[in-house]
Design a protein around this motif. Structure first.
Motif, PDB file in Angstrom:
ATOM      1  N   SER A  67      50.962 -46.575  34.061  1.00 29.76           N
ATOM      2  CA  SER A  67      49.506 -46.526  34.232  1.00 29.76           C
ATOM      3  C   SER A  67      48.894 -45.378  33.437  1.00 29.76           C
ATOM      4  N   ALA A  68      49.550 -44.217  33.456  1.00 34.31           N
ATOM      5  CA  ALA A  68      49.020 -43.070  32.719  1.00 34.31           C
ATOM      6  C   ALA A  68      48.985 -43.358  31.217  1.00 34.31           C
ATOM      7  N   THR A  69      50.031 -44.001  30.709  1.00 36.99           N
ATOM      8  CA  THR A  69      50.062 -44.320  29.280  1.00 36.99           C
ATOM      9  C   THR A  69      49.050 -45.407  28.949  1.00 36.99           C
ATOM     10  N   ALA A  70      48.893 -46.404  29.836  1.00 34.56           N
ATOM     11  CA  ALA A  70      47.890 -47.443  29.614  1.00 34.56           C
ATOM     12  C   ALA A  70      46.484 -46.847  29.608  1.00 34.56           C
ATOM     13  N   ASP A  71      46.237 -45.867  30.483  1.00 36.01           N
ATOM     14  CA  ASP A  71      44.935 -45.192  30.481  1.00 36.01           C
ATOM     15  C   ASP A  71      44.713 -44.462  29.155  1.00 36.01           C
ATOM     16  N   ALA A  72      45.763 -43.795  28.669  1.00 38.81           N
ATOM     17  CA  ALA A  72      45.642 -43.094  27.386  1.00 38.81           C
ATOM     18  C   ALA A  72      45.372 -44.079  26.253  1.00 38.81           C
ATOM     19  N   LEU A  73      46.041 -45.236  26.288  1.00 42.89           N
ATOM     20  CA  LEU A  73      45.823 -46.241  25.250  1.00 42.89           C
ATOM     21  C   LEU A  73      44.395 -46.781  25.315  1.00 42.89           C
ATOM     22  N   GLY A  74      43.892 -47.001  26.534  1.00 41.78           N
ATOM     23  CA  GLY A  74      42.515 -47.457  26.670  1.00 41.78           C
ATOM     24  C   GLY A  74      41.522 -46.455  26.114  1.00 41.78           C
ATOM     25  N   GLY A  75      41.786 -45.166  26.338  1.00 39.31           N
ATOM     26  CA  GLY A  75      40.911 -44.139  25.789  1.00 39.31           C
ATOM     27  C   GLY A  75      40.920 -44.125  24.269  1.00 39.31           C
ATOM     28  N   LEU A  76      42.096 -44.335  23.673  1.00 36.30           N
ATOM     29  CA  LEU A  76      42.188 -44.362  22.210  1.00 36.30           C
ATOM     30  C   LEU A  76      41.485 -45.584  21.638  1.00 36.30           C
ATOM     31  N   VAL A  77      41.566 -46.723  22.330  1.00 37.87           N
ATOM     32  CA  VAL A  77      40.863 -47.931  21.868  1.00 37.87           C
ATOM     33  C   VAL A  77      39.361 -47.683  21.872  1.00 37.87           C
ATOM     34  N   GLU A  78      38.849 -47.042  22.929  1.00 40.20           N
ATOM     35  CA  GLU A  78      37.422 -46.735  22.968  1.00 40.20           C
ATOM     36  C   GLU A  78      37.046 -45.766  21.849  1.00 40.20           C
ATOM     37  N   GLU A  79      37.920 -44.805  21.578  1.00 41.75           N
ATOM     38  CA  GLU A  79      37.663 -43.861  20.493  1.00 41.75           C
ATOM     39  C   GLU A  79      37.631 -44.587  19.148  1.00 41.75           C
ATOM     40  N   ALA A  80      38.531 -45.542  18.968  1.00 46.93           N
ATOM     41  CA  ALA A  80      38.572 -46.297  17.719  1.00 46.93           C
ATOM     42  C   ALA A  80      37.307 -47.131  17.538  1.00 46.93           C
ATOM     43  N   ARG A  81      36.791 -47.677  18.641  1.00 42.20           N
ATOM     44  CA  ARG A  81      35.578 -48.495  18.553  1.00 42.20           C
ATOM     45  C   ARG A  81      34.350 -47.662  18.215  1.00 42.20           C
ATOM     46  N   ALA A  82      34.395 -46.382  18.499  1.00 38.23           N
ATOM     47  CA  ALA A  82      33.218 -45.530  18.317  1.00 38.23           C
ATOM     48  C   ALA A  82      33.281 -44.679  17.049  1.00 38.23           C
ATOM     49  N   THR A  83      34.311 -44.868  16.245  1.00 30.91           N
ATOM     50  CA  THR A  83      34.438 -44.052  15.042  1.00 30.91           C
ATOM     51  C   THR A  83      34.744 -44.935  13.845  1.00 30.91           C
TER      52      THR A  83
END
Length: 280
Positions: A67-83
């Motif tokens: 779950s912790a790694t999936a949360d980190a991956l979700g955060g990176l996906v959001e970062e990728a969408r915004a940059t």
């Protein structure tokens, strides 16, 4: 002679005992089991509650790590969408590494051997593992085609995180009494809210500028409807962009500005212009 025979028998038994201990050590090191269960003659510890508590902790730890790694991956996906993703290699590298970490951690779920009380929780965990594997594959696919929207990946990661949470709830809900399962009562899924119309979006956005009919409200409404017109008239062909790039930028800007059509229009103009210049 009898003494010699007994001594020979004792010597013969010593290697057998060592071999057995070695094999048990190998098994315990490669399969996720309650280690106390391996050495019991019955195959499980005498007190079923001890096995249940041990398995509950084991499954909980693996799920929490995933779950912790999936949360980190979700955060990176959001970062990728915004940059602007591909101006450097740092963000793609972190996305790739985190996806691989999650895949590796998910394999732990397939190695678990738990007491029957955890059958329901384990099924939920393995279902989550399948979904999460699809999510990491979607991230890698988006990276491979140098996409910018990550729409499929974002939705898949969200489902992965929800299913891991569900599995954790089911694991915690297992009773301390062996052989008893108590799956958490799940709320029925809520009906998704209706998508707001353009008029709804304009009214909601401009209400923050003043009362309807006021100069500030009217100026805001004009800007919003101008944005709607710009969005409606824009196509991949008239922007001289490939459909995948055009659709990716459109989805990205909609995600960044879901309630402001003027800003969404401005976002598309800027990003599509940049993409067109980069391709020249």
């Amino acid at each position: 002679m009898r003494f010699a025979a007994v001594l020979a028998t004792a010597v013969t038994l010593i290697p057998s005992t060592g071999w057995t201990q070695t094999k048990l050590g190998d098994v315990a090191g490669t399969i996720k089991l309650n280690p106390e269960a391996i050495v019991e003659q019955s195959g499980w510890v005498d007190d079923p509650r001890t096995a249940t508590r041990t398995d509950q902790r084991l499954l909980g730890e693996v799920l929490a790590t995933c779950s912790a790694t999936a949360d980190a991956l979700g955060g990176l996906v959001e970062e990728a969408r915004a940059t602007v993703l591909y101006r450097g290699e740092d963000l793609p590298a972190r996305l790739s590494a985190t996806s691989l970490d999650l895949d590796t951690q998910l394999q732990e779920l397939y190695l678990l051997r738990l007491t029957p009380a955890f059958a329901d929780a384990l099924v939920a965990a393995l279902t989550a593992a399948e979904t999460c594997g699809g999510a990491t594959a979607a991230v890698r696919e988006e990276l491979a085609r140098r996409g910018v929207a990550f729409s499929d990946a974002r939705a898949s990661v969200a489902r992965c995180r929800q299913q891991l949470d569900d599995a954790e709830v089911r694991a915690v809900a297992v009773s301390g009494s062996a052989g008893t399962t108590a799956p958490a009562a799940l709320e029925p899924p809520a009906e998704p809210p209706a998508e707001p119309t353009d008029d709804d979006l304009v009214a909601a956005r401009c209400a923050t500028e003043g009362a309807e009919g006021s100069p500030a409200y009217e100026a805001c409404a004009v800007a919003q409807y101008r944005g709607i017109a710009g969005l409606a008239s824009r196509t991949a062909a008239n922007e001289h962009l490939g459909p995948s790039v055009f659709d990716g930028i459109r989805e990205l800007c909609a995600g960044l500005h879901p309630r402001d059509l003027a800003e969404r229009d401005r976002c598309e103009v800027e990003r599509m212009t940049a993409a067109r210049l980069e391709g020249e």
